[in-house]
Design a protein around this motif. Structure first.
Motif, PDB file in Angstrom:
ATOM      1  N   MET A  84       0.820  -1.202   0.000  1.00  0.00           N
ATOM      2  CA  MET A  84       0.000   0.000   0.000  1.00  0.00           C
ATOM      3  C   MET A  84       0.859   1.261   0.000  1.00  0.00           C
ATOM      4  O   MET A  84       0.540   2.236  -0.684  1.00  0.00           O
ATOM      5  N   SER A  85       1.955   1.249   0.748  1.00  0.00           N
ATOM      6  CA  SER A  85       2.821   2.433   0.794  1.00  0.00           C
ATOM      7  C   SER A  85       3.437   2.697  -0.575  1.00  0.00           C
ATOM      8  O   SER A  85       3.553   3.851  -1.009  1.00  0.00           O
ATOM      9  N   PHE A 125       3.058   5.054  -6.579  1.00  0.00           N
ATOM     10  CA  PHE A 125       2.632   4.715  -7.943  1.00  0.00           C
ATOM     11  C   PHE A 125       1.498   5.644  -8.384  1.00  0.00           C
ATOM     12  O   PHE A 125       1.531   6.217  -9.478  1.00  0.00           O
ATOM     13  N   ASN A 126       0.515   5.837  -7.501  1.00  0.00           N
ATOM     14  CA  ASN A 126      -0.606   6.726  -7.828  1.00  0.00           C
ATOM     15  C   ASN A 126      -0.147   8.176  -7.968  1.00  0.00           C
ATOM     16  O   ASN A 126      -0.646   8.908  -8.839  1.00  0.00           O
ATOM     17  N   GLU A 127       0.779   8.586  -7.134  1.00  0.00           N
ATOM     18  CA  GLU A 127       1.293   9.954  -7.234  1.00  0.00           C
ATOM     19  C   GLU A 127       1.988  10.190  -8.572  1.00  0.00           C
ATOM     20  O   GLU A 127       1.906  11.292  -9.137  1.00  0.00           O
ATOM     21  N   ALA A 128       2.648   9.165  -9.082  1.00  0.00           N
ATOM     22  CA  ALA A 128       3.306   9.293 -10.389  1.00  0.00           C
ATOM     23  C   ALA A 128       2.280   9.557 -11.479  1.00  0.00           C
ATOM     24  O   ALA A 128       2.463  10.450 -12.324  1.00  0.00           O
ATOM     25  N   ASP A 137      -0.739  10.742 -10.950  1.00  0.00           N
ATOM     26  CA  ASP A 137      -1.332  12.059 -10.667  1.00  0.00           C
ATOM     27  C   ASP A 137      -0.525  13.155 -11.356  1.00  0.00           C
ATOM     28  O   ASP A 137      -1.079  14.082 -11.964  1.00  0.00           O
ATOM     29  N   GLU A 138       0.785  13.051 -11.256  1.00  0.00           N
ATOM     30  CA  GLU A 138       1.662  14.055 -11.863  1.00  0.00           C
ATOM     31  C   GLU A 138       1.572  14.020 -13.385  1.00  0.00           C
ATOM     32  O   GLU A 138       1.516  15.070 -14.047  1.00  0.00           O
ATOM     33  N   LEU A 139       1.532  12.819 -13.950  1.00  0.00           N
ATOM     34  CA  LEU A 139       1.417  12.700 -15.410  1.00  0.00           C
ATOM     35  C   LEU A 139       0.101  13.291 -15.905  1.00  0.00           C
ATOM     36  O   LEU A 139       0.058  14.012 -16.910  1.00  0.00           O
ATOM     37  N   HIS A 140      -0.977  13.000 -15.183  1.00  0.00           N
ATOM     38  CA  HIS A 140      -2.277  13.541 -15.590  1.00  0.00           C
ATOM     39  C   HIS A 140      -2.295  15.059 -15.464  1.00  0.00           C
ATOM     40  O   HIS A 140      -2.867  15.751 -16.323  1.00  0.00           O
ATOM     41  N   ALA A 141      -1.690  15.581 -14.412  1.00  0.00           N
ATOM     42  CA  ALA A 141      -1.636  17.037 -14.243  1.00  0.00           C
ATOM     43  C   ALA A 141      -0.910  17.701 -15.406  1.00  0.00           C
ATOM     44  O   ALA A 141      -1.203  18.853 -15.764  1.00  0.00           O
TER      45      ALA A 141
END
Length: 274
Positions: free
Chosen positions: A150-151, A156-159, A161-165
């Motif tokens: 989970m950590s 992974f999700n933050e990566a 998030d940044e790509l989508h931004a």
């Protein structure tokens, strides 16, 4: 193929391959040649100068060398490009799109890039594929390994998030693993559609079908089928539903879209893969 029916003009290659019993079981596992700790400290987006240079070089090779080779080796044809052109405004408004495709040969991600006019994409990758000989190529092409804890999953999700931004496009193979030149559409994992919901991205379905190689290719010993990749109409998330119901609905719509694109009337597998 039990309970499976295609349109009369659909070509199904005789591969002679033995496919696994479970639709999400890989045909082959990569030979492990390195160890890698994919945890919360792993650089899911590698921003080092070396990684950036390698990324540019790999994409230059894809555009200049691999794309022409696709047409020579696999006779790649793209159908439905109007579904891409006619929705550029939608893709711009939503900050990109999430493309999906059946996972059926080694260069299928490159075929997707060719179909969407050479637009760079990033994609979740099976972690064990980064332990084999193709690790550097997968990473440079945009592969981001899927962790188990989970950590690490937060990173992974933050990566993404940044790509989508940054309005980068995302690609997923919802069948989860590759079955070479397989014709039915296998069940879809829900991860692709939860990601589409998270970013409110349109899902752009692409699907690969096959053509029989002609006499000239057969004379040169070509046994694999030729490739056609079809672009469907984008599918939108039903935001009036709960996340669970919206993702379930678009998964069913996406699975049907791929079946329709390749001429499947009744598919052997259900849409849900988990």
């Amino acid at each position: 193929m039990n309970n499976h029916k295609n349109l009369d003009n659909v070509y199904v290659p005789e591969t002679g391959l033995v496919y696994p019993e479970q639709p999400d079981q890989p045909m082959l596992n990569p030979k492990i040649i390195r160890q890698l700790n994919i945890d919360e400290n792993y650089p899911y987006l590698d921003k080092s100068l070396k990684a950036r240079i390698w990324h540019v070089l790999i994409y230059a090779g894809i555009f200049l060398i691999v794309f022409p080779l696709q047409k020579i080796r696999y006779g790649l044809k793209v159908e439905g490009r109007e579904n891409f052109r006619n929705n550029k405004k939608l893709f711009k408004e939503r900050g990109g799109a999430l493309t999906i495709c059946n996972h059926v040969y080694r260069w299928d991600f490159l075929a997707v890039l060719q179909a969407i006019k050479f637009r760079r994409s990033w994609f979740p990758a099976r972690a064990d594929n980064l332990l084999g000989k193709d690790a550097a190529l997968i990473r440079a092409a945009g592969g981001i390994p899927i962790p188990e804890t989970m950590s690490a999953m937060r990173k992974f999700n933050e990566a993404f998030d940044e790509l989508h931004a940054k309005k980068k496009w995302i690609h997923l193979f919802p069948e989860s693993c590759r079955w070479d030149f397989y014709q039915p559409i296998r069940p879809f994992k829900k991860g692709a559609f939860t990601m589409a919901y998270r970013y409110n991205l349109p899902v752009l379905p692409l699907a690969i079908s096959y053509r029989e190689p002609g006499k000239i290719r057969k004379a040169f010993g070509v046994k694999h089928p030729l490739i056609t990749i079809h672009i469907g109409k984008p599918l939108l998330m039903d935001t009036e539903l709960s996340r669970k119901d919206a993702c379930a609905k678009i998964r069913l719509e996406s699975h049907k879209a791929l079946c329709d694109l390749v001429g499947i009337v009744t598919n052997q597998w259900p849409a849900e893969g988990d």
